[in-house]
Design an enzyme around this catalytic site. Structure first.
Site, mmCIF file in Angstrom:
data_model
loop_
_atom_site.group_PDB
_atom_site.id
_atom_site.type_symbol
_atom_site.label_atom_id
_atom_site.label_comp_id
_atom_site.label_asym_id
_atom_site.label_seq_id
_atom_site.Cartn_x
_atom_site.Cartn_y
_atom_site.Cartn_z
ATOM 1 N N GLY A 81 25.769 30.487 -1.357
ATOM 2 C CA GLY A 81 25.535 29.321 -0.649
ATOM 3 C C GLY A 81 25.622 29.645 0.876
ATOM 4 O O GLY A 81 26.519 30.481 1.268
ATOM 5 N N ARG A 145 21.408 33.807 -5.397
ATOM 6 C CA ARG A 145 22.412 33.565 -6.051
ATOM 7 C C ARG A 145 22.225 34.519 -7.443
ATOM 8 O O ARG A 145 23.229 34.709 -8.401
ATOM 9 C CB ARG A 145 22.630 32.314 -6.659
ATOM 10 C CG ARG A 145 23.051 31.211 -5.789
ATOM 11 C CD ARG A 145 23.715 30.062 -6.394
ATOM 12 N NE ARG A 145 24.044 29.030 -5.400
ATOM 13 C CZ ARG A 145 25.459 29.087 -4.715
ATOM 14 N NH1 ARG A 145 26.335 30.211 -4.895
ATOM 15 N NH2 ARG A 145 25.780 28.283 -3.747
ATOM 16 N N ASP A 176 32.814 35.277 -6.240
ATOM 17 C CA ASP A 176 32.004 35.918 -7.283
ATOM 18 C C ASP A 176 31.270 37.384 -6.741
ATOM 19 O O ASP A 176 31.159 38.291 -7.268
ATOM 20 C CB ASP A 176 30.931 35.282 -7.971
ATOM 21 C CG ASP A 176 31.480 34.087 -8.826
ATOM 22 O OD1 ASP A 176 32.580 34.589 -9.275
ATOM 23 O OD2 ASP A 176 30.929 33.105 -9.250
ATOM 24 N N LYS A 202 33.147 34.713 2.692
ATOM 25 C CA LYS A 202 32.251 33.690 3.057
ATOM 26 C C LYS A 202 32.344 32.563 2.132
ATOM 27 O O LYS A 202 32.496 32.871 0.968
ATOM 28 C CB LYS A 202 30.670 34.093 3.276
ATOM 29 C CG LYS A 202 29.593 32.977 3.077
ATOM 30 C CD LYS A 202 28.629 32.933 2.185
ATOM 31 C CE LYS A 202 29.264 32.629 0.785
ATOM 32 N NZ LYS A 202 28.103 32.187 -0.113
ATOM 33 N N THR A 203 32.468 31.322 2.405
ATOM 34 C CA THR A 203 32.151 30.099 1.787
ATOM 35 C C THR A 203 32.882 28.937 2.215
ATOM 36 O O THR A 203 33.935 29.090 2.900
ATOM 37 C CB THR A 203 32.768 30.067 0.152
ATOM 38 O OG1 THR A 203 32.417 28.863 -0.618
ATOM 39 C CG2 THR A 203 34.171 30.574 -0.063
ATOM 40 N N ASP A 205 33.603 26.190 1.111
ATOM 41 C CA ASP A 205 34.595 25.919 -0.028
ATOM 42 C C ASP A 205 35.879 26.099 0.372
ATOM 43 O O ASP A 205 36.925 25.345 -0.128
ATOM 44 C CB ASP A 205 34.219 26.142 -1.413
ATOM 45 C CG ASP A 205 32.746 25.566 -2.014
ATOM 46 O OD1 ASP A 205 32.126 24.821 -1.005
ATOM 47 O OD2 ASP A 205 32.544 26.003 -3.106
ATOM 48 N N TYR A 243 31.583 -3.122 3.697
ATOM 49 C CA TYR A 243 31.210 -1.919 2.622
ATOM 50 C C TYR A 243 32.317 -1.232 2.334
ATOM 51 O O TYR A 243 32.976 -0.852 3.255
ATOM 52 C CB TYR A 243 29.857 -1.312 2.909
ATOM 53 C CG TYR A 243 28.568 -1.962 3.090
ATOM 54 C CD1 TYR A 243 28.085 -2.449 2.144
ATOM 55 C CD2 TYR A 243 27.977 -1.842 4.118
ATOM 56 C CE1 TYR A 243 26.788 -3.126 2.270
ATOM 57 C CE2 TYR A 243 26.748 -2.297 4.556
ATOM 58 C CZ TYR A 243 26.265 -2.980 3.226
ATOM 59 O OH TYR A 243 24.820 -3.477 3.504
#
Ligand code: FBP
Length: 554
Positions: A81, A145, A176, A202-203, A205, A243
């Protein structure tokens, strides 16, 4: 027509900061070696699988005598990603390689690992890289990917490297991709190809981190973008007062993004998946807790609020985890995959599955709204697994909270007004122009990767440390990829993988959140509105690092 925005034009002028050792010596540094390392777990198994890279020492760069280099060719890929700052990793790598030897060449393999396998590439030149300095996105060479893990693929990569005379490959990716980099490094040594392999963390996340990798790049920028958007929504909620906003935040598995955004903005609700799992919380408990807070706020005339939901939540709720495991198993080609796919419509598919699942999982699936049932039984990923990130957890929670509020009304006569809006923030931040931190960090990671190549290292991840301090105090070096690995059971097999860093419930970022969440939940005017990332201005505003990083290294 000028197609470059004024901000992008101005960002071209930004000179990313480097750790002092690289700023002073360029890539001509000495590798100071630490003690031999070991993997985070399963040492014997990892050592057996990576006999040539296991136990390598960590490397810290110190000023060293210039070493002469002959020209080399290097390949680079972006994998997985997008994350803000990828272009600066390539820029740092390019500049580092050119500083080593102006005749060095950089091949940019296209579309991620598949470019490396299929030999699709462009040459990275001054003219090319200058268009991408300090910009977001991965579009310079794009990403993909494809998993680079089979020997036939490695054979092709080795053949392509041989054909071009490439002596090193840099893989910019997450856990990964760097696991695969580790396997590729071992393969290249075993096959005596002489090709070095270096990884970069990298990520968005934020789940590729440890003592040596303090954060993966992109997390800083992405969480700042999401926090800006959350803050804007909070201000709207606080203005309209009508809301409840349910906001799902990216993060395939770990909840680091949701936690960081909560620390930056102080939402009324933020669920942390790792806590849900640790406390063995059921979906019902989560819903009851949210409903209880909505009632409490309503009693104080606050029929509005903001709830943050991590994307990975669904897989951490124990009973849903079991349901997903059963679905993955039943839908495998060995079981009923083909039969299921041949069914005419979703109703038939749901009925089929209800007849095959265990009673508890069937009851759970049946209790979900039609939309969620369809998402659980919809398209699988390339491994045949349920695509949990496509499940609209925020909508599921709203539906269940509505049902709970109806029940409360039936039991107590208390009618609670609950009007909702849903949001999903992920893609909005993955390609944002990197913050000053990410611009500096990524450039430094790339430059460090060039220095590791110059120092003849392989099987290492580029490591830039002490990054919660100003760049003038950063350190550069490398960490053996094997050091981060352990064995995990995946798709029915025990395999070596880099251990994912989940939110730790006994560490300061979570503890700070936990100590404040009750006040944020019922409070009025406790929201924080971070505003947009600032690239120019006072350092306190422009160079601020994430709260997670600050708390982890305080
Ligand atoms: P990486 O781990 O590859 O960096 O990807 C992170 C991520 O942005 C996750 O947060 C998200 O679940 C996933 O990618 C979505 O990927 P895609 O757009 O390929 O479906």
């Amino acid at each position: 027509m000028n197609q470059i925005s004024p901000l992008q034009q101005a960002r071209y002028e930004y000179k990313p900061k480097l750790p002092p050792v690289l700023a002073q010596c360029g890539p001509f540094v000495s590798a100071q070696l630490g003690a031999p390392t070991q993997s985070v777990a399963d040492q014997a198994a990892i050592k057996a699988l990576f006999p040539d890279t296991y136990g390598l020492p960590a490397v810290k760069f110190v000023p060293g005598a210039p070493f002469p280099t002959t020209p080399i060719k290097v390949g680079v890929i972006l994998s997985g990603g997008q994350a803000p700052g990828g272009h600066n990793v390539i820029a740092g790598l390019f500049d580092g390689l050119k500083a080593l030897n102006a005749k060095n060449e950089l091949f940019g393999f296209l579309g991620g690992p598949s470019g490396l396998i299929d030999d699709k590439y462009i040459m990275v030149t001054d003219e090319l890289i200058n268009q991408y300095r300090n910009t977001g996105g991965f579009d310079i060479i794009c990403s993909g990917r494809t998993k680079l893990e089979k020997t036939e693929q490695f054979d092709k990569v080795a053949a392509n490297c041989k054909a071009h005379g490439i002596q090193a490959i840099v893989i910019i990716g997450g856990d990964d991709s760097n696991t695969n980099a580790c396997t590729l490094a071992q393969y290249m040594i075993a096959q005596k190809t002489g090709v070095q392999v270096i990884g970069c963390p990298k990520t968005i996340d934020g789940d590729l981190k440890n003592e040596w990798i303090e954060v993966s790049f992109g997390f800083d920028t992405a969480t700042k973008v999401y926090s800006e958007l959350i803050g804007n929504i909070m201000r709207d909620a606080n203005s309209a007062r009508k809301y409840w906003h349910f906001i799902k935040l990216m993060g395939r598995s770990a909840s680091h993004i949701a936690l960081e955004c909560a620390l930056q903005t102080h939402p009324n609700v933020c669920i942390i998946s790792e806590e849900v799992e640790a406390k063995n919380m059921s979906l019902k408990q989560i819903v009851d807790d949210i409903a209880a807070l909505i009632v409490k706020r309503a009693e104080n005339k606050m029929n509005y609020g903001v709830a943050l939901i991590p994307e990975g939540l669904i897989e951490f709720i124990p009973e849903i985890k079991v349901l997903i495991q059963e679905l993955n198993d039943l839908l495998s080609p060995e079981k009923f995959g083909a039969e299921f796919e041949a069914l005419a419509d979703m109703d038939a598919k749901i009925a089929f599955m209800l007849g095959k699942l265990t009673p508890a999982s069937a009851a759970l699936l049946d209790s979900f709204p039609a939309l969620i049932k369809a998402q659980l039984l919809g398209d699988r990923d390339p491994h045949g697994n349920v695509q949990v990130s496509r499940i609209e957890t925020e909508k599921l929670l709203i539906t269940m909270v509505e049902a709970k509020l109806k029940q409360i009304k039936a039991e107590t006569g208390k009618a609670i007004k609950f009007s909702t809006q849903t949001h999903f923030f992920g893609y909005e931040g993955r390609c944002a122009a990197p913050s000053n931190f990410d611009a500096d960090y990524c450039y430094s990671l790339g430059f460090t990767a060039a220095s590791l190549i110059g120092a003849g290292k392989t099987g290492y991840m580029s490591s830039v440390r002490n990054i919660s301090a100003p760049a003038a105090q950063w350190e550069a070096g490398g960490i053996p990829l094997t050091m981060m690995m352990n064995m995990e059971h995946r798709n029915g097999k025990d395999v070596p993988v880099i251990r994912k860093a989940l939110v730790e419930l006994d560490k300061k970022p979570f503890l700070t959140f936990a100590a404040n969440r009750e006040a944020w939940g019922i409070g009025q005017n406790l929201y924080v509105y971070p505003g947009p990332i600032q690239y120019f201005g006072p350092s306190a505003v422009c160079d601020r690092v994430t709260i997670t990083l600050t708390l982890e290294h305080a």
